[in-house]
Design an enzyme around this catalytic site. Structure first.
Site, mmCIF file in Angstrom:
data_model
loop_
_atom_site.group_PDB
_atom_site.id
_atom_site.type_symbol
_atom_site.label_atom_id
_atom_site.label_comp_id
_atom_site.label_asym_id
_atom_site.label_seq_id
_atom_site.Cartn_x
_atom_site.Cartn_y
_atom_site.Cartn_z
ATOM 1 N N LYS A 55 85.210 66.224 -0.609
ATOM 2 C CA LYS A 55 84.383 66.338 0.601
ATOM 3 C C LYS A 55 82.902 66.443 0.281
ATOM 4 C CE LYS A 55 87.535 68.080 4.094
ATOM 5 N NZ LYS A 55 87.745 69.089 5.132
ATOM 6 N N LYS A 75 94.888 58.545 1.745
ATOM 7 C CA LYS A 75 95.511 59.349 2.803
ATOM 8 C C LYS A 75 95.032 58.911 4.189
ATOM 9 C CE LYS A 75 94.138 63.543 3.768
ATOM 10 N NZ LYS A 75 93.748 64.963 3.779
ATOM 11 N N LYS A 129 91.354 61.589 9.565
ATOM 12 C CA LYS A 129 90.470 61.572 10.736
ATOM 13 C C LYS A 129 89.121 60.973 10.383
ATOM 14 C CE LYS A 129 91.970 66.203 12.160
ATOM 15 N NZ LYS A 129 91.725 67.621 11.885
#
Ligand code: AMP
Ligand code: TRP
Length: 334
Positions: free
Chosen positions: A113, A196, A199
């Protein structure tokens, strides 16, 4: 007899995906009868990356609506948003002083992230797993249902519990067990079977959103990446075929069968026919949830009152546990 206490959470940081549903929310629903369940909308985790305030209010309600629409029953389970129960933040501070820098430096999700620009990441993103441990342990939860990507964070939660127990000389916190089950614990992108479903993927075609309408779901499945071979005869033959593996896993999870059974049902078939059946099944399972979510979002007062009631019930469990922790740590309280 309850088998223990469950805690889990979902971030209100964008639209929910089929991955959130199959990896997490659907399992939450199934655990309600056997455990005492606490399901949280983790708005404090969401702001570890920037969230527009109006958008955050909306997505917080939307995750709560998804819980309700999927079948979590607020009469059985507690549903609330994290920021309404102050005990999470209070225990997280104590855990900031228990967890070691070295432990957090190993967290792969932080590395993903924060990306290349680590110096510019919020400090909260780094200590995110400590808050997650506090979420769980402030209720002394024994089991945590999550998708596979949360495994490492749950190991950290166990390390924190053990170090706290050791430092303060008492078997106080449970060593929490992850519950990772179902045929789709890691749903992959429809455009790339090696990453993956998320969102935050820039391509909307990479995912099925829980609020997608029937036509959109069908179109995304039709366009999903595949490979040129027919469908495999055995699960072992899925090796090296991530897209086939992913679509068969989704089929299995949506029809409540194992991947072995799904492979057997389509062995040697063509992707085109399989995709048509998968699209029909996904629409049949997901469209009623989207409809119910829209209905709930039309009158958000009900959602807000579920969250407020849940927060009061959550607080009543957490407060006495936090008070004991404060005594153990040596904090005076009036
Ligand atoms: P998040 O959206 O990161 O708050 O995740 C909420 C829950 O959904 C966690 O238990 C995740 O492990 C799970 N989850 C998220 N994405 C996926 C995915 N692609 N496949 C399976 N589970 C997922
Ligand atoms: N970190 C989790 C995720 O992104 C969300 C989360 C926060 C959570 N606190 C939790 C999950 C406690 C389980 C238990 O998916």
């Amino acid at each position: 007899m309850s088998k223990g206490r469950i805690f889990s959470g979902v971030q209100p940081s964008g639209r929910l995906t089929l991955g959130n549903y199959l990896g997490a929310i659907r399992n939450f629903v199934r655990l309600q009868d056997d455990y005492e369940c606490i399901y949280c909308v983790v708005d404090m985790h969401a702001i570890t990356v920037w969230q527009d305030p109006a958008e955050l209010r909306h997505t917080t309600r939307e995750v709560a609506a998804a819980y309700l629409a999927s079948g979590i029953d607020p009469a059985k389970s507690i549903i609330f948003n994290q920021s309404q129960v102050g005990a999470h933040a209070e225990l997280a501070w104590i855990f900031n002083c228990v967890a070691r820098m070295g432990w957090l430096n190993r967290m792969t999700q932080f590395k993903e992230k924060a990306g290349k620009n680590r110096e510019n990441a919020a400090v909260g993103l780094f200590v995110y797993p400590n808050l997650m441990a506090a979420d769980i342990l402030v209720y002394k939860a024994t089991h945590v249902p999550v998708g596979e990507d949360q495994k490492q964070h749950l190991e950290l939660c166990r390390d924190i519990a053990q170090k706290f127990n050791h430092d303060y000389g008492q078997e106080f916190f449970p060593v929490t067990e992850p519950l990772i089950f179902g045929a789709a614990t890691r749903v992959m992108s429809l455009r790339d079977g090696t990453s993956k479903m998320s969102k935050s993927d820039p391509s909307d075609n990479s995912r099925i959103n829980i609020t997608d309408d029937s036509d959109t779901i069908a179109r995304k499945i039709r366009k999903a990446k595949t490979d040129p071979e027919p469908l495999p005869e055995t699960v072992k033959d899925l090796e090296g075929r991530p897209e086939a593996d992913n679509l068969l896993g989704i089929w299995a999870a949506l029809s409540d069968i194992t991947k072995e059974e799904a492979v057997a049902a389509f062995a040697g078939g063509q992707f085109s026919g399989f995709k048509q059946e998968l699209a029909d099944l996904a629409v049949a399972r997901m469209a009623p949830i989207a409809d119910e979510m829209r209905h709930l979002m039309d009158a958000p007062d009900h959602v807000d009152s579920v969250l407020a009631d849940g927060a009061a019930r959550a607080d009543a469990i957490a407060r006495p546990i936090l008070d004991e922790v404060k005594d153990m740590v040596g904090f005076l309280r009036g």
